[in-house]
Structures are given as structure tokens and as C-alpha cells.
Design a protein around this motif. Structure first.
Motif, mmCIF file in Angstrom:
data_model
loop_
_atom_site.group_PDB
_atom_site.id
_atom_site.type_symbol
_atom_site.label_atom_id
_atom_site.label_comp_id
_atom_site.label_asym_id
_atom_site.label_seq_id
_atom_site.Cartn_x
_atom_site.Cartn_y
_atom_site.Cartn_z
ATOM 1 N N MET A 1 0.813 -1.175 -0.216
ATOM 2 C CA MET A 1 -0.011 -0.013 0.168
ATOM 3 C C MET A 1 1.010 1.258 -0.007
ATOM 4 S SD MET A 1 -2.500 1.076 3.001
ATOM 5 C CE MET A 1 -2.304 2.911 3.694
ATOM 6 N N ALA A 2 0.894 1.894 -0.995
ATOM 7 C CA ALA A 2 1.669 3.073 -1.364
ATOM 8 C C ALA A 2 0.904 4.314 -1.531
ATOM 9 C CB ALA A 2 2.981 2.941 -2.410
ATOM 10 N N SER A 3 0.482 4.891 -0.277
ATOM 11 C CA SER A 3 -0.567 5.965 -0.987
ATOM 12 C C SER A 3 0.190 7.348 -1.194
ATOM 13 C CB SER A 3 -1.031 6.413 0.646
ATOM 14 O OG SER A 3 -1.816 7.690 0.203
ATOM 15 N N LYS A 4 -0.282 7.743 -2.423
ATOM 16 C CA LYS A 4 0.094 8.887 -3.137
ATOM 17 C C LYS A 4 -0.105 10.319 -2.411
ATOM 18 C CE LYS A 4 -0.448 6.900 -7.720
ATOM 19 N NZ LYS A 4 -1.184 7.201 -9.299
ATOM 20 N N ARG A 5 -1.063 9.992 -1.498
ATOM 21 C CA ARG A 5 -1.358 11.046 -0.594
ATOM 22 C C ARG A 5 -0.408 11.163 0.634
ATOM 23 N NH1 ARG A 5 -7.453 10.592 1.030
ATOM 24 N NH2 ARG A 5 -6.565 8.528 1.383
ATOM 25 N N PHE A 6 0.460 10.501 0.931
ATOM 26 C CA PHE A 6 1.382 10.195 2.071
ATOM 27 C C PHE A 6 2.174 11.565 2.332
ATOM 28 C CE2 PHE A 6 5.305 9.396 4.384
ATOM 29 C CZ PHE A 6 4.857 8.934 5.398
ATOM 30 N N SER A 7 2.468 12.104 3.365
ATOM 31 C CA SER A 7 3.089 13.184 3.752
ATOM 32 C C SER A 7 3.837 13.067 5.065
ATOM 33 C CB SER A 7 2.381 14.604 3.872
ATOM 34 O OG SER A 7 2.792 15.613 4.477
ATOM 35 N N TRP A 8 4.917 13.528 5.327
ATOM 36 C CA TRP A 8 5.420 13.611 6.488
ATOM 37 C C TRP A 8 4.960 14.717 7.706
ATOM 38 C CZ3 TRP A 8 8.088 9.421 8.860
ATOM 39 C CH2 TRP A 8 8.536 8.763 7.589
ATOM 40 N N GLU A 9 4.061 15.672 7.071
ATOM 41 C CA GLU A 9 3.695 16.597 7.828
ATOM 42 C C GLU A 9 2.957 16.411 9.095
ATOM 43 O OE1 GLU A 9 1.863 19.649 5.310
ATOM 44 O OE2 GLU A 9 3.399 19.781 4.204
ATOM 45 N N PRO A 10 2.041 15.431 9.071
ATOM 46 C CA PRO A 10 1.308 15.212 10.433
ATOM 47 C C PRO A 10 2.243 14.527 11.479
ATOM 48 C CG PRO A 10 0.171 13.954 8.573
ATOM 49 C CD PRO A 10 1.568 14.485 7.964
ATOM 50 N N PHE A 11 3.563 14.346 11.170
ATOM 51 C CA PHE A 11 4.579 13.833 12.453
ATOM 52 C C PHE A 11 4.922 14.950 12.913
ATOM 53 C CE2 PHE A 11 4.128 10.598 9.243
ATOM 54 C CZ PHE A 11 4.140 9.221 10.087
ATOM 55 N N SER A 12 5.249 14.739 14.298
ATOM 56 C CA SER A 12 6.021 15.908 15.371
ATOM 57 C C SER A 12 7.465 16.200 14.882
ATOM 58 C CB SER A 12 5.697 15.473 16.725
ATOM 59 O OG SER A 12 6.605 14.198 16.897
ATOM 60 N N LYS A 13 7.736 17.254 15.464
ATOM 61 C CA LYS A 13 9.206 17.846 14.982
ATOM 62 C C LYS A 13 10.069 16.860 15.668
ATOM 63 C CE LYS A 13 8.062 22.648 14.405
ATOM 64 N NZ LYS A 13 8.567 24.166 15.064
ATOM 65 N N LYS A 14 9.744 16.237 16.646
ATOM 66 C CA LYS A 14 10.735 15.327 17.479
ATOM 67 C C LYS A 14 11.003 14.043 16.482
ATOM 68 C CE LYS A 14 10.982 12.411 21.576
ATOM 69 N NZ LYS A 14 10.180 11.860 22.954
ATOM 70 N N VAL A 15 9.750 13.721 16.030
ATOM 71 C CA VAL A 15 9.807 12.308 15.477
ATOM 72 C C VAL A 15 10.673 12.623 14.072
ATOM 73 C CG1 VAL A 15 8.478 10.699 13.872
ATOM 74 C CG2 VAL A 15 7.654 11.462 16.242
ATOM 75 N N LEU A 16 10.174 13.733 13.338
ATOM 76 C CA LEU A 16 11.123 13.998 12.037
ATOM 77 C C LEU A 16 12.485 14.195 12.201
ATOM 78 C CD1 LEU A 16 8.456 16.373 10.734
ATOM 79 C CD2 LEU A 16 8.618 14.080 10.108
ATOM 80 N N LYS A 17 12.902 14.938 13.310
ATOM 81 C CA LYS A 17 14.468 15.015 13.539
ATOM 82 C C LYS A 17 14.993 13.720 13.981
ATOM 83 C CE LYS A 17 17.247 17.999 16.478
ATOM 84 N NZ LYS A 17 17.385 18.994 17.581
ATOM 85 N N ALA A 18 14.293 12.886 14.408
ATOM 86 C CA ALA A 18 15.016 11.530 14.906
ATOM 87 C C ALA A 18 15.275 10.684 13.795
ATOM 88 C CB ALA A 18 14.198 10.772 16.167
ATOM 89 N N LEU A 19 14.167 10.685 12.894
ATOM 90 C CA LEU A 19 14.082 9.659 11.797
ATOM 91 C C LEU A 19 15.275 10.319 10.683
ATOM 92 C CD1 LEU A 19 10.389 8.867 11.240
ATOM 93 C CD2 LEU A 19 12.143 7.283 11.846
ATOM 94 N N ALA A 20 15.340 11.644 10.687
ATOM 95 C CA ALA A 20 16.261 12.134 9.447
ATOM 96 C C ALA A 20 17.635 11.860 10.028
ATOM 97 C CB ALA A 20 15.831 13.728 9.505
#
Length: 875
Positions: free
Chosen positions: A1-20
Motif C-alpha cells: 500500500m503506497a499512498s500517493k497522498r502520504f506526507s510527513w507533515e502530520p508527524f511531530s518535529k521530534k519524530v521527524l528530527k529523530a528519523l532524519a
């Protein structure tokens, strides 16, 4: 399932920073921030990318993701993980995922969760839920028009609520109940009125409930009705352990839908938000007598202006002693809709309950974890559900019953135990030529599964049987369902209402005239309350067959009937009517009270629970409440093995012990105050003591029957009640005809006990001696295939008892003393053996044979003296 509507925007800054930062490409990418990096390099995230970042997800994202528990459920269904039981807390679930072995299924499941969370057109609230955000600021002018047409009874309800609101403008106080049955649109009725009559007048709403799904359901209704709000933005917030915290409540919020436990812990937040313009609503208001609700409602008292509305389908299901609390809290019923008229008018389908026995021993292979879980949560463990789901004969019965009744049942919704069970049943139905499919958040192998396809096919008539795992309990419109199959046992009233509600739409609601509610019921020994699921919905059925003759039909005095544990009464009736049981009156099946179990602080429990108690059980319960319970593993046998019938269900004892462990004291006991006023024996004693004439007796009995609802509940006809009173009066005048007495275990040492303590007598040797003496009386030697035992403790009211069907003789431990003669014990064994031999009570033949025993007068004399000394009745 690869949604074309996927975005990282709903994730918190803490999660984004850790994953990046965990991606080595990030530091040399030259991109301004983690969001931009992830949007360009991991949108959507691939399975390999997710697989190497499991620990980061466990550290940064899963502790705050409310779908973490769903992930664990899916992995357990797939047979993956360190244990086969889901931890109770989210932190425990995170640790469970961290310790799970690496596999493609694990990686795929985590990726599905990320895709779901980041789907811009989806929810971020979990894998199994409809989209209800924790907070939303909705623009009414941009919302879709709510096209639902209210029914006349809903409009009538609004008129009554408006009239009460107008009166409260003068008095400054609004208190009332809105009573509407399952399937009648109670949440819609209340939410629309609150927006139009409260929000649009500049007020605010605090909606309280005790379960997460009730919160989400109410918030979703306010979202659908936002178009009716006369504000620029309608602020709707959900507060609970998995949504917003109580401290996030903002004074600008219009509607706060909150867990009662979240605000009970933060009364300062409650006081700050609830002002003179705030309308407080309690959903499922029959739970309001719980202390958590009462404490918050008390904070409204004394204010110049306050408003409180309770919503319920079952005010009469509340225990009699709690109804006074309910009346105190809400003061009046503002508007009430009865089930009967809604069925007759076509708004609701007429429910037809059907019970199909499976023959399955539901308690087979039960573990200590299973027992602990069911006592704490009143629900089955996942392992327990798996055992039920995998029983081949049970599944065959489910499918065969539909095939045999396909023409009658029509389109059917089946509620399964788990995902594997749903998929298996779908295969079995299709193998029998039935058009069937299942809907679930995922397939048994862990793949995400599109839900809406099966639902739409069912609506279009392309599927006749739709199987699901709690996907259709709320928020999904399936009006063409005619039958509901309940294949999963539950003691959750809310879940039962949601499942049953899927088929309750009447013809005026685009539904059917009738709805078949088919319950597949297994055999329960210790947890007998699980054998009667319809007891959870006493308001739903206009007429129910009386379970214990003579018992009232539904609708006679529903409040008292709802209180009485009819499943337990049935078991009692079977036990006491065995041969040799003596004279029994149906009123003896009415309990003297109950323990009220209310596990404070647990949002996901099913609310209050009542453990019904009979007077002869009280010494056992009292002893258990004072015991050092951690020294005993088998509390039931230790404290209730000597208890007379009916004994409490083993599940009740487990619930009592669990409460005792967690709260440090026994649960509160609520006496059934109305019992003594209605008891035929008590009325007979009054007549006997006052020596009333026949005319006075007739007047008194008639008046009691008319005044006491319990008397009418147990004896619907006056003649039945008169017969019971006159039977009891006859026993007072003729003691030899007295009814069977109950044995009562004695846990405290007897004061001034003159008997030497045992053990002293060899019961088996005495029994052999008795058999030898019985041979010349009977003309043959009776069988020695009889179980013998002493009671564990001394017993009041009985020297001994014969269990006729079990061929067992039990003698009072008090008699195991050197001060009691062996000859008297041999005679007592003869007395009890006669019950087994004749399979009868104290009949004329019984007395003739009993008196043929040598030394009967000496034995009678010794037993009579003991009876006076120790309050023991010899019968």
C-alpha cells in the motif's frame, strides 16, 4: 500500500528530527530541515527503510501513537512477538515491539502504520478507527450539509429540552435525563440540540463518557453537525489518555468531549472550564452513580448557574439503591422514548433474540493469566479468543445455522472473535455456496486490507454475509442488514449495543421490520454470567420469555426485573429442586444484596459490576474480605466449598479478590432493602405474630402485593403471592413441615465450645458399620459407591446433607469430636443414605425406614441437645 497522498507533515518535529538524523544521507544533503529531507528521500517510506529504523520509531514515535496497541494486536494475530498476550499499557506495547524478532511481517506492519498516519486524507488516530482528530477547528460554512431528517420523536425531544432550558433561564439550574433506546439516535439528538440551543447561544459543552469509543463517537457526531453552528470556527477537542491531555483544554474550546477519569484527576481543569455558560453532559448516565461522576457533579452544586444532562438507554438497569443517587444527580426525566412505540411506528426493527448452543466448554484449558484478565477487565484474553475461534465444531455450527435459515435471515452481519476467525468463517461460508466476505483492518498475514470494498458490496447486495471484527460497531451505515450473528462472547454492554444496533434500523429508517439477533452461546461453569448476553440489554426487548417460573414478563416491572440476576436464579432453581431438597419457594431465589465493583481509574472497563449475594453466603464473603488473600491460590474452594446452593459464580469471586488486591478493602455491599418488605415468610410471620383474622390477612397480603414492586416482579399474579404467604404461614403453624434450611459456614471460633476438637472419627469405618446395619432393614446391602467427606469448617443449620445426584454425603465438621458418639454418627449416615436410596425428602416412607434404625431415640436425643447448643436444625 503506497499512498500517493502520504506526507510527513502530520508527524511531530521530534519524530521527524529523530528519523532524519538516523539516515546517513541527511547530514550531506544540504536540505534546510528534517521535514524537507524526509519528503524528498522517504516519501513514502519503503519497507527496508522502516526495517532499519525500528528502534528509532520505538523511541520517538510509538510511545505517542495511539495505534501502537493495534500494531501489537496485528502481530499477535500473525503469530509474531515475544509473547502471545498484549501488554496492558502503551509503554508495554512499545517494549513488546522492540523485543519482537525481526521479520518482514513486523516491518510491513510498522510501514502500514506510518502510511496510515501520514495519509493526508486519513486519520492519525490508529489502524482500526474512523478519523476523529484529537482537536479540530471546523469552519461551519465549509462543512458538508447534514442531510439527515429528524424523526418526530427527536423533534418532540428537542421541544421538551427547549422548554426545560427556558425554565432554567429563570431558576439558574438545569438537571435532567434524556432516555432513548438503542438505535434511536440518542447521540445525534443530543448533539444537534446542544449545538443549536447551547453553542449558538454563546455557551460551551463538556461531554463526559467512560470509554474511548464513546468519546470518538460523540466527537464525530459534533463534526457532522458543525454546519449548524453559528460561529466562525467550531473548536472540538477530545480529552483522554489517548487523545489530548486535560491540560490542553483551552478556554476558547466550544466542545470538549472528555474521559471522566481524565477530568476526575484534574478537578482544577474542570473548575476552570465549567462556567455558568457550560452545559455538562454525561453519556451512558446509568454509570453516573460511580464515585468519579458524583464527585465532579458535586462541584456544580452551589453555583448560581449550572446545567447537567444525562443520556442513557437504560435508567432502569441501574441497581435499586443507585436509582436514588441517579434521581439526586439528574432530578427528573426530561424526555423519554420507549422501545415499543418506536418499533410499532417503524423507526426500529423488532428484535427477535435467537440462542444457538454450541456445546463448547468455553473454560477448557483456562490459564491463570486468563482468570486474572477476566477478573480485572471482564473480558477474554487474546489466547482465550483464539481457542474459541479455532474450534472447528463451533464454526461449523455457526455456518450450518445460517445455511439452514438463509431464506429467513437474509443479509447478515457476523461479529467474529478476531481477524483470523473472520477470515476463516468467510472461507467456510463461501465453501457452502454463501456469498460472504470479511472486513478488518488487516488480513491474517498482516497486510493492510481495504475495508470499504466489502461494506459497499454488502450495501449493493453483492455479498449476503459480511463478517467483521468490531469494524461495524459504530459510525458505519449498513441499513439493509436483517440479521446479526454474535459469535464472540462479551460482557460489555456498550459493545453489545453497538453490535445489536447494526440491525435495529426500522423501515422508516431504511431498515427492516424485524431483526434477528442470533447469539452463539457456549457452556460456562464458573463464569455463568457469560451465558446470558441478553441480560446486558434489558431495555431492548419489549417481551422476553420469563426465565424462572413464575417470573414476570418483560414490561411488568422492568426496573426490579432488571436488578434480579435471572441467569443465577435459573441455576438456583435447578439446584434446589433436586429430590430431597425440601419445600422451596421461588422467593428464596431473590438475593439479599450485592457487592458493587467499580474499578476507579480504568477508562476501558465496562463500568460498574454487581456481584449478587444470598444471605447464607455472607459469612463466606465476610471471611474472604478479611483474609490475607495472597496466601491462597484457590480462593473459591477455600472460602466457598462449604457454601450451600446457590454458590456464587467463580468469576464473581475472582472479581472480588481483584478489587480487594487493588483497593485494599472489600467492595461496598449494597443491601436489597425491598426484599424483606416483599418476602412471603416475613409477611406470614407478621400475620402469625399479630394473630390476624382471615379477612385482615387477605387485606394485608393484597396491600403488600400492590405496594411492593419486588413482590409483583416475582409473583406477577396476586394469587401466586397469596399462595406463597399461606404456605409460609402453614409452616409456622406446623414446624414439622418447615422448608429446607441453608447451611452457613462458621469461620470464627465458636464461643465457649464445650466439644473437644477433632479429628476423631473414621468416617469410612462408620459408613461400613451403617451399611451392615441397613441390610436387615432394607433386605439387601446398599451400595457403598458413595463419596464421604467432612465439611472444611463447622456449619450452622445442618448436621449433614446428601447430594443425591452426586451420591455424596457431607457431615458437619463440628461432629468430628470425641464428645459425639459413634452410634449417633452411624444413625446420621443412615439418615442421609435414605435420601440417596429413596431419591426423596422426608416422605412418609422415609420416616418409616428412619424409625426402624436401632437406637434412633438415643441418637435423636443427642442431636437435639447439640441443636439447642449450636443453633443447628435437624430435619
Amino acid at each position: 500500500m503506497a499512498s500517493k497522498r502520504f506526507s510527513w507533515e502530520p508527524f511531530s518535529k521530534k519524530v521527524l528530527k529523530a528519523l532524519a538524523k538516523d539516515d546517513t544521507r541527511y547530514f550531506g544533503a544540504g536540505i534546510t530541515g528534517p521535514l524537507e529531507f524526509l519528503q524528498q528521500n522517504a516519501c513514502p517510506p519503503s519497507e527496508p527503510w522502516v526495517g532499519v529504523r525500528r528502534d528509532v520509531l520505538c523511541d520517538a514515535w510509538l510511545p505517542t501513537y495511539r495505534g501502537t496497541e493495534d500494531i501489537v494486536d496485528r502481530l499477535i494475530d500473525a503469530g509474531i512477538g515475544p509473547t502471545s498476550r498484549r501488554p496492558a499499557s502503551r509503554a508495554g506495547c512499545v517494549d513488546w515491539i522492540r523485543r519482537a524478532r525481526s521479520s518482514r511481517t513486523l516491518t510491513r506492519t510498522l510501514r502500514d502504520a506510518l502510511l496510515h498516519f501520514g495519509d493526508e486524507g486519513s486519520s492519525n488516530t490508529g489502524l482500526n478507527d474512523e478519523w476523529v482528530p484529537s482537536f479540530a477547528a471546523l469552519r461551519p460554512v465549509e462543512q458538508e450539509v447534514d442531510s439527515r431528517t429528524p424523526h418526530p420523536y427527536q423533534q418532540a425531544g428537542w421541544e421538551r429540552l427547549n422548554a426545560e432550558l427556558g425554565a432554567s433561564d429563570v431558576s439558574g439550574r438545569f438537571r435532567g435525563l434524556l432516555v432513548m433506546p438503542t438505535g434511536s439516535g440518542k447521540t445525534f439528538t443530543a448533539a444537534r440540540w446542544l449545538i443549536e440551543a447551547v453553542i449558538n447561544r454563546g455557551g460551551r459543552v463538556l461531554w463526559l463518557a467512560h470509554r474511548h469509543e464513546l468519546l470518538a463517537q460523540a466527537a464525530a457526531e459534533f463534526h457532522r453537525l458543525a454546519v449548524r453552528a453559528n460561529v466562525e470556527k467550531l473548536r472540538v477537542r477530545i480529552v483522554s489518555g489517548v487523545f489530548c491531555a486535560a491540560t490542553q483544554i483551552d478556554p476558547a474550546d466550544h466542545i470538549v468531549v472528555a474521559s471522566i477519569h481524565s477530568l476526575a484527576r484534574r478537578t482544577d481543569v474542570f473548575d476552570d472550564f465549567v462556567g455558568p455558560d457550560t452545559f455538562v453532559v454525561i453519556d451512558e448516565a446509568h454509570h453516573a452513580p460511580a464515585k468519579t461522576y458524583r464527585d465532579l457533579v458535586k462541584r456544580l452544586d452551589g453555583r448560581k448557574r449550572s446545567a447537567l444532562l444525562g443520556l442513557t438507554a437504560t435508567p432502569t438497569r441501574t441497581a435499586e439503591s443507585e436509582r436514588s443517587v441517579l434521581t439526586t444527580l439528574f432530578e427528573k426525566v426530561v424526555f423519554k422514548v420507549e422501545v415499543g412505540p418506536l418499533i410499532e411506528q417503524g423507526f426500529l426493527a423488532r428484535p427477535i433474540p435467537v440462542t444457538v448452543g454450541t456445546g463448547l466448554d468455553a473454560e477448557a484449558n483456562v490459564s491463570r493469566d486468563d482468570l486474572t484478565h477476566i477478573a480485572r477487565f471482564n473480558d477474554l484474553t487474546e489466547e482465550w479468543k483464539k481457542r474459541l475461534a479455532s474450534w472447528e465444531a463451533r464454526n461449523s455450527i455457526i455456518v450450518q445455522h445460517y445455511v439452514d435459515n438463509e431464506a429467513k435471515y437474509g443479509r447478515t452481519i457476523v461479529f467474529a472473535l478476531n481477524v483470523a476467525h473472520a477470515a476463516l468463517l468467510a472461507d467456510l461460508f463461501r465453501a457452502r455456496g454463501v456469498r460472504a466476505d470479511y472486513v478488518a483492518s488487516h488480513s491474517p498475514d498482516g497486510h493492510a486490507r481495504p475495508q470499504r470494498i466489502g461494506i459497499e458490496e454488502f450495501r449493493r447486495g453483492e455479498v449476503d454475509v459480511l463478517i467483521n471484527v468490531q469494524m461495524l460497531t459504530e459510525g458505519v451505515d449498513v441499513p439493509n442488514a436483517k440479521t446479526v450473528f454474535l459469535t464472540r462472547p462479551t460482557m460489555s454492554e456498550i459493545l453489545m449495543r453497538q453490535m445489536v444496533g447494526r440491525g435495529m434500523r426500522g423501515p422508516k429508517s431504511n431498515g427492516t421490520d424485524i431483526c434477528y439477533l442470533v447469539s452463539f452461546e457456549d457452556h460456562w461453569d464458573r463464569f455463568t454470567q457469560w451465558a446470558d448476553p441478553w441480560a446486558l440489554l434489558p431495555d431492548l426487548f419489549v417481551e422476553l420469555p420469563p426465565p424462572l417460573p413464575p417470573a414476570p414478563k418483560k414490561g411488568t416491572v422492568t426496573d426490579l426485573v432488571d436488578v434480579l440476576p435471572w441467569a443465577l436464579l435459573q441455576e438456583f432453581a435447578r439446584a434446589v429442586r433436586r429430590p430431597g431438597s425440601g419445600t422451596i419457594d421461588v422467593f428464596e431465589a431473590v438475593p439479599c444484596g450485592w457487592f458493587l465493583i467499580d474499578m476507579d481509574g480504568d477508562e476501558d472497563t465496562s463500568g460498574q459490576r454487581h456481584l449478587f449475594v444470598y444471605e447464607h453466603q455472607m459469612t463466606c464473603w465476610d471471611a474472604l474480605g478479611l483474609a490475607l488473600i495472597d496466601t491462597h491460590e484457590d480462593w473459591y474452594n477455600v472460602f466457598f466449598s462449604d457454601c450451600d446452593v446457590p454458590r456464587p459464580p467463580e468469576g464473581d469471586v475472582l472479581a472480588f479478590v481483584t478489587y480487594l488486591c487493588e483497593c485494599g478493602e472489600a467492595p461496598p455491599f449494597v443491601p436489597f432493602a425491598q426484599r424483606s418488605a416483599s418476602d412471603p415468610c416475613a409477611v406470614a410471620a407478621r400475620i402469625y405474630k399479630q394473630d390476624l383474622r382471615h379477612s385482615e390477612t387477605e387485606t394485608l397480603v393484597t396491600a403488600v402485593h400492590a405496594a411492593e414492586r419486588l413482590a409483583r416482579a416475582v409473583y406477577p399474579e396476586l394469587l401466586m403471592y397469596k399462595d406463597a404467604v399461606y404456605d409460609a404461614l402453614d409452616e409456622l403453624k406446623n414446624p414439622g413441615r418447615a422448608r429446607r434450611v441453608k447451611s452457613i459456614p462458621v469461620f470464627a471460633p465458636l464461643p465457649n465450645n464445650p466439644l473437644s476438637p477433632g479429628p476423631h472419627h473414621d468416617l469410612q469405618a462408620l459408613f461400613s458399620q451403617m451399611l451392615t446395619g441397613a441390610e436387615p432393614i432394607l433386605g439387601f446391602r446398599p451400595s457403598d459407591e458413595v463419596e464421604l467427606r467432612w465439611t472444611k469448617r463447622m456449619i450452622k443449620n445442618k448436621f449433614g446433607e446428601a447430594m443425591i445426584d452426586d451420591r455424596e454425603i457431607v457431615l458437619n465438621k463440628l461432629l468430628d469430636s470425641s464428645d459425639v458418639s459413634a452410634d449417633t454418627l452411624v444413625f446420621l449416615l443412615w439418615h442421609e443414605l435414605l435420601h440417596i436410596h429413596l431419591r426423596a425428602g422426608h416422605t412418609q416412607e422415609f420416616r418409616r425406614l428412619e424409625r426402624m434404625w436401632p437406637g434412633v431415640l438415643d441418637a435423636d436425643r443427642e442431636l437435639d441437645n447439640l441443636s439447642r447448643s449450636f443453633d443447628i436444625t435437624y430435619w
